[in-house]
Each structure stands twice: as C-alpha cells, then as structure tokens.
Design a protein around this motif. Sequence first.
Motif, mmCIF file in Angstrom:
data_model
loop_
_atom_site.group_PDB
_atom_site.id
_atom_site.type_symbol
_atom_site.label_atom_id
_atom_site.label_comp_id
_atom_site.label_asym_id
_atom_site.label_seq_id
_atom_site.Cartn_x
_atom_site.Cartn_y
_atom_site.Cartn_z
ATOM 1 N N CYS A 136 0.844 -1.192 0.000
ATOM 2 C CA CYS A 136 0.000 0.000 0.000
ATOM 3 C C CYS A 136 0.879 1.242 0.000
ATOM 4 O O CYS A 136 1.582 1.515 0.981
ATOM 5 C CB CYS A 136 -0.902 -0.003 1.228
ATOM 6 N N LEU A 137 0.830 1.984 -1.083
ATOM 7 C CA LEU A 137 1.633 3.200 -1.223
ATOM 8 C C LEU A 137 0.730 4.409 -1.015
ATOM 9 O O LEU A 137 -0.064 4.773 -1.876
ATOM 10 C CB LEU A 137 2.272 3.251 -2.618
ATOM 11 N N GLY A 138 0.824 5.021 0.150
ATOM 12 C CA GLY A 138 -0.044 6.152 0.459
ATOM 13 C C GLY A 138 -1.477 5.709 0.692
ATOM 14 O O GLY A 138 -2.395 6.189 0.018
ATOM 15 N N TYR A 139 -1.679 4.794 1.631
ATOM 16 C CA TYR A 139 -3.028 4.285 1.878
ATOM 17 C C TYR A 139 -3.932 5.394 2.430
ATOM 18 O O TYR A 139 -3.564 6.095 3.383
ATOM 19 C CB TYR A 139 -2.988 3.123 2.881
ATOM 20 N N GLN A 175 4.163 5.239 3.779
ATOM 21 C CA GLN A 175 3.411 6.472 3.978
ATOM 22 C C GLN A 175 4.343 7.658 4.153
ATOM 23 O O GLN A 175 5.427 7.521 4.735
ATOM 24 C CB GLN A 175 2.540 6.357 5.238
ATOM 25 N N GLY A 176 3.913 8.805 3.656
ATOM 26 C CA GLY A 176 4.632 10.039 3.919
ATOM 27 C C GLY A 176 4.286 10.541 5.314
ATOM 28 O O GLY A 176 3.132 10.427 5.748
ATOM 29 N N LEU A 233 5.302 -0.959 8.408
ATOM 30 C CA LEU A 233 5.158 0.425 7.962
ATOM 31 C C LEU A 233 6.524 1.029 7.710
ATOM 32 O O LEU A 233 7.423 0.920 8.540
ATOM 33 C CB LEU A 233 4.423 1.246 9.032
ATOM 34 N N TYR A 234 6.657 1.669 6.545
ATOM 35 C CA TYR A 234 7.861 2.443 6.262
ATOM 36 C C TYR A 234 7.416 3.890 6.050
ATOM 37 O O TYR A 234 6.541 4.166 5.216
ATOM 38 C CB TYR A 234 8.588 1.939 5.019
ATOM 39 N N VAL A 235 8.017 4.796 6.796
ATOM 40 C CA VAL A 235 7.643 6.204 6.723
ATOM 41 C C VAL A 235 8.691 6.990 5.946
ATOM 42 O O VAL A 235 9.887 6.920 6.250
ATOM 43 C CB VAL A 235 7.489 6.806 8.134
ATOM 44 N N LYS A 242 14.190 5.455 -3.041
ATOM 45 C CA LYS A 242 14.948 4.212 -3.184
ATOM 46 C C LYS A 242 15.008 3.444 -1.866
ATOM 47 O O LYS A 242 14.924 2.220 -1.849
ATOM 48 C CB LYS A 242 16.361 4.503 -3.705
ATOM 49 N N LEU A 243 15.157 4.167 -0.770
ATOM 50 C CA LEU A 243 15.175 3.522 0.542
ATOM 51 C C LEU A 243 13.828 2.862 0.827
ATOM 52 O O LEU A 243 13.761 1.774 1.412
ATOM 53 C CB LEU A 243 15.507 4.545 1.629
ATOM 54 N N ALA A 244 12.752 3.520 0.422
ATOM 55 C CA ALA A 244 11.415 2.964 0.618
ATOM 56 C C ALA A 244 11.235 1.682 -0.190
ATOM 57 O O ALA A 244 10.703 0.679 0.315
ATOM 58 C CB ALA A 244 10.357 3.992 0.226
ATOM 59 N N VAL A 245 11.677 1.696 -1.431
ATOM 60 C CA VAL A 245 11.542 0.509 -2.282
ATOM 61 C C VAL A 245 12.406 -0.625 -1.753
ATOM 62 O O VAL A 245 12.018 -1.804 -1.809
ATOM 63 C CB VAL A 245 11.911 0.842 -3.742
#
Length: 244
Positions: A145-148, A173-174, A198-200, A227-230
């Motif tokens: 989920c990218l930006g749920y 999520q941002g 969760l990755y912020v 890139k860190l998120a991916v």
Amino acid sequence: MPTRRASKRRRTVQKEEAEDRKVQQVEEEKEAEVNGSSKEKSPVVVFAHGAGAPSTSDWMIRWKDMLTKELNAAEVLAFDYPYMSGGKRRAPPKAEKLVDFHSNVVKEVAAKYPGHPLILAGKSMGSRVSCMVAVNGIGASAIICLGYPLKGANGATRDELLLQIDVPVMFVQGSKDGLCPLKKLEAVRKKMKCVNELYVIDGGDHSFKIGKKHLQLIESTQEEAEKLAVHAIATFVSNHVKEG
C-alpha cells in the motif's frame, strides 16, 4: 612460408582459444540457468493507480520501474481503471465499484504466471481497491500500500477493510500525508490480524513528495528517499512472501 614450429605454435594458440571459448560458453549457460531459475521464482506485481492519475503518469512509471528492479519481478503490470481509459480524466467512482474490473486483471496475470508469488500493489485509492480484491480471496501473497487513504472524505477512520486482511501488508506512507495520520494507522495496525509493516518517508506528502527545505534538513534527495522505501518493500517481500 611459415616454419613448422610457427605452425605448431599457431595451432596451440587456436586450441587454447577454443578451450577458453568453451569454458566461457559453459559459464554463460550456467549463469543464464541461474538467472532463469531466479526469474521463475520471482514475484509478479499488479500495480493499481490512484484516483487522479493514470498508469502512464510519471509517478506510476517511476515506481513501476523501481519495483521491477528491486523485486526482480517477472512483471509489474500497471493498468488503468475504466474511468481513466482513453486518456480522459473523469471523477472516480466509489472504490467498491472497481473491484470486479481489478479482480479480472489480477486473474489474467495469475493465469499468465502460474506458480509465481502474486503481489497486489496500489497507489492511494488503488491500494484500497487492492485490499478489497485480496479480501475477496484472489490468492494474493502480499499487498503493498503506497499512500493508503485511511481517512475518508468525512474524516472517519476507514479501518474495517484492513482488519479483514489475512495476507502480509506493507504500508509506505509520507509523514505529512493528511489522508493517513500515522498515529491512527499505528492504532489500526495493532488490531490487524495479518503480518504488517510500515515504512515512513520523512517529510513526504500523500505522493511522497518532500519539500526542498526538508530535503536539505535531512541531507537527502527525493530519489534517495524513494529508493530507501523501495528497498524496505523488497526486504518485506523477501521476509514474508514464499517463492513460487
């Protein structure tokens, strides 16, 4: 005319070159076999767009490319919902009305790649519909989920769907995403029955865009942050998705 010794030396060199080519060919075949085997076990991703931009948007193309590379995916298929077809931007229908179309796309991809781990990914609304499809028993291995969009139009927390999911879920999520207050998401995650992480993206908005001042503050770039998120997504998939 070449001497007998020179001819013998030339034949020796030719023989050695032939042997070197044979060794190289064997090594290339082994490498191809390993890569092919890896590809056979790699995941296939069905990637759904958000409410306001189609699969051909710069954002979707960039993330599709990053996911393909980082997951070593057999394919990352980005598609358009019918209301986006023909390049026209129309108001999106309710997410529930997109489930059947989305499910049919997933079924076609699954039939094309039997035995591969099936991952459902989506941006904003696309991630919500992906969760609906998974709950309907499509046989997904995981959801990204990218930006749920946890907060609905009326401001209420939409957590019922997330509490039904029984496959691993990765949220990206941002930290400044108004549609998904992190404290509310954290409370929902604790109630979810499935494995979830969760990755912020620090300073990111709903589309992970980070302001210039914040990038200077954290001494990073937009590209590095994404890139860190991916990479975090790839680690999650590696840890929680079984190979086909």
